[in-house]
Design a protein around this motif. Structure first.
Motif: not given
Length: 498
Positions: A290, A292, A433, A468
């Protein structure tokens, strides 16, 4: 003549492929009823009691406490149709004696029972206890179970010998190496009640039978195990110093090498398995998959705390449980997600699609003795503050006692992390996640703050949002966080969405 059936570790659901034996609930020679729990195992999600689909006499167990077994590995063998099972039925336990040709429980085709039992088929619908685990077990109301100790069985030693011998061909094919722990159990039970104490001892390779408990009737407590760990660490460090001292006549390079070996051996090694292993895997996957980003803001929570105090004062002592700060923040999050649904989504990498989810299943981080877990409040978007608070309290209590089920720990769409309970102001949350965002909340504390143009002491909290970047840009994330902060500073803003 009894038939010996092998019961294998069943599929526990949620994609779990292995489990660790925490505590055996039966001994070799015990009589078990159909669907009676025989072993307590720990998966990466929760503690689970596994019921046995056969009724009869336990002839062998495979794996000692602390052993990690894959799904499909043998757990135990049961002699079905022996004299001991008839005694159990007469004593008032659920009828567990079935002919050898109808030993298996009545389960649908392809359920976990079929995969885990390995043997037995036919009809057994009339015999049931109501214990159901991941699609197998029977559905009738639960009957009272009574554990029959070996000394109360009507099976004599001469009768039990052929039964135990009959179990050998079944066990050798899959677990010959695991038979040794069963013999070790003959030394008698260990005075330990808590699974956490057993796990701590296993992690440090301590034999609980060598410890003297300080609890009632010699019960081994966590303090006893921790004391033994400290003693062992001291002994190891002393040995390392002695080893380094002996090497004084050697070259300096050799002395340094031996010292490093001593330090390495003295280091504590903790296996990454169970809950800790699952957390490590999820966090690693989140960081690697991800992209982020984090934004944060300080908010004046004085009005929110005043509103909470007013809610709890209304109605007096009979008004029910107090409204928590976490419940208020959870309700604010559901309102914010209704305005910014991009953050209530997940990414399907295979299809290269963003999947916006229709409902909010709100996870909240809870620290327990077993590690960090994230229970999920289902359909949080359809609940009010009181309902969310009640569910948070129920799930928190289940987390503390280790009673959370795998289903209660999965399926979240957004997570709220209140790390302020640890006395810290801020943090950078790691996304749970496969969710798309997590809101972190620091402690609420008195700080100097400019209020209405003047310096004043106000209750301030830091809010951190990690999101995300594939599902939205900074404008959306900033809008979500600003709306949450506005509701914290002016709770009346939330009334527009109620």
């Amino acid at each position: 003549m009894p038939q010996v059936l092998e019961f294998k570790l069943p599929d526990l659901g949620e994609g779990l492929t292995e489990a660790e034996i925490v505590r055996w609930l039966v001994e070799v020679g015990d009589v078990v009823a159909i669907d009676q729990p025989v072993v307590e195992v720990e998966t990466a999600k929760a503690m689970v009691e596994v019921p046995c689909p056969y009724g009869g006499v336990v002839t062998a167990r495979f794996g000692e406490e602390g052993t990690e077994l894959p799904v499909g590995a043998p757990l135990l063998t049961v002699a079905v149709g022996s004299a001991g099972t008839e005694t159990a039925g007469a004593a008032g336990a659920p009828s567990s004696v079935r002919p050898a040709d109808s030993a298996g429980p009545a389960v649908p085709q392809g359920t976990a029972a079929g995969a885990g039992s390995g043997q037995g088929s036919g009809s057994g619908a009339a015999e049931s206890s109501g214990n159901v685990l991941v699609g197998y077990g029977t559905g009738a109301p639960a009957a009272r179970r009574r554990r029959i100790r070996p000394e109360r069985l009507s099976v004599t030693a001469s009768e039990a010998a052929p039964v135990a011998a009959a179990a050998v061909p079944v066990a050798v094919s899959a677990a010959a190496a695991a038979a040794a722990p069963v013999a070790a159990d003959a030394r008698g039970p260990v005075a330990v009640v808590s699974p956490l104490v057993r796990k701590l001892a296993r992690q440090h390779d301590l034999d609980l039978r060598e410890l003297t408990g300080s609890g009632p009737d010699g019960l081994i407590l966590r303090a006893d195990v921790e004391s033994a760990i400290r003693t062992a660490a001291t002994a190891t460090a002393t040995a390392g110093v002695a080893t380094a001292g002996v090497a004084t006549a050697e070259p300096s390079e050799a002395v340094g090498s031996r010292a490093r070996v001593a330090v390495d051996r003295a280091g504590e090694r903790i296996p990454l398995r169970g809950v800790r292993g699952a957390v490590a895997d999820k966090l690693s996957r989140s960081r690697s998959e991800i992209p982020d980003a984090t934004c944060w803001v300080d908010a004046d929570a004085t009005e929110l705390m005043a509103a909470r105090a007013a809610m709890n004062a209304a109605g007096g002592p009979s008004a029910g449980p107090k409204v928590s700060v976490l419940a208020l923040l959870a309700r604010i999050c559901t309102a914010a997600l209704a305005r910014f649904p991009e953050l209530n989504s997940t990414v399907d990498l295979a299809a290269r699609e963003i999947v916006r989810l229709p409902g909010v299943h709100l996870g909240f981080a809870a620290q327990t003795e077993r590690g960090l877990v994230v229970p999920v409040v289902r359909d949080a978007h359809a609940r009010n503050v009181e309902s969310i608070g009640d569910e948070i309290a129920r799930l928190t209590e289940a987390a503390r006692t280790g009673a959370l089920t795998p289903a209660q720990l999965t399926g979240g769409t957004f997570t709220l992390n209140n790390y302020g309970v640890f006395g810290v102001d801020g943090s950078t949350p790691i996304i749970n996640h496969p969710e798309a965002a997590m809101l972190g909340v620091g402690r609420v504390m008195a700080k100097p703050w400019v209020h209405n143009g003047e310096l004043a002491v106000r209750q301030v909290v830091q809010l951190s949002l990690t999101f995300d970047h594939r599902v939205c840009d900074g404008g959306t994330a900033g809008g979500f966080l600003r709306y949450v902060a506005d509701c914290v500073e002016q709770p009346a803003v939330l009334l527009r969405t109620l």
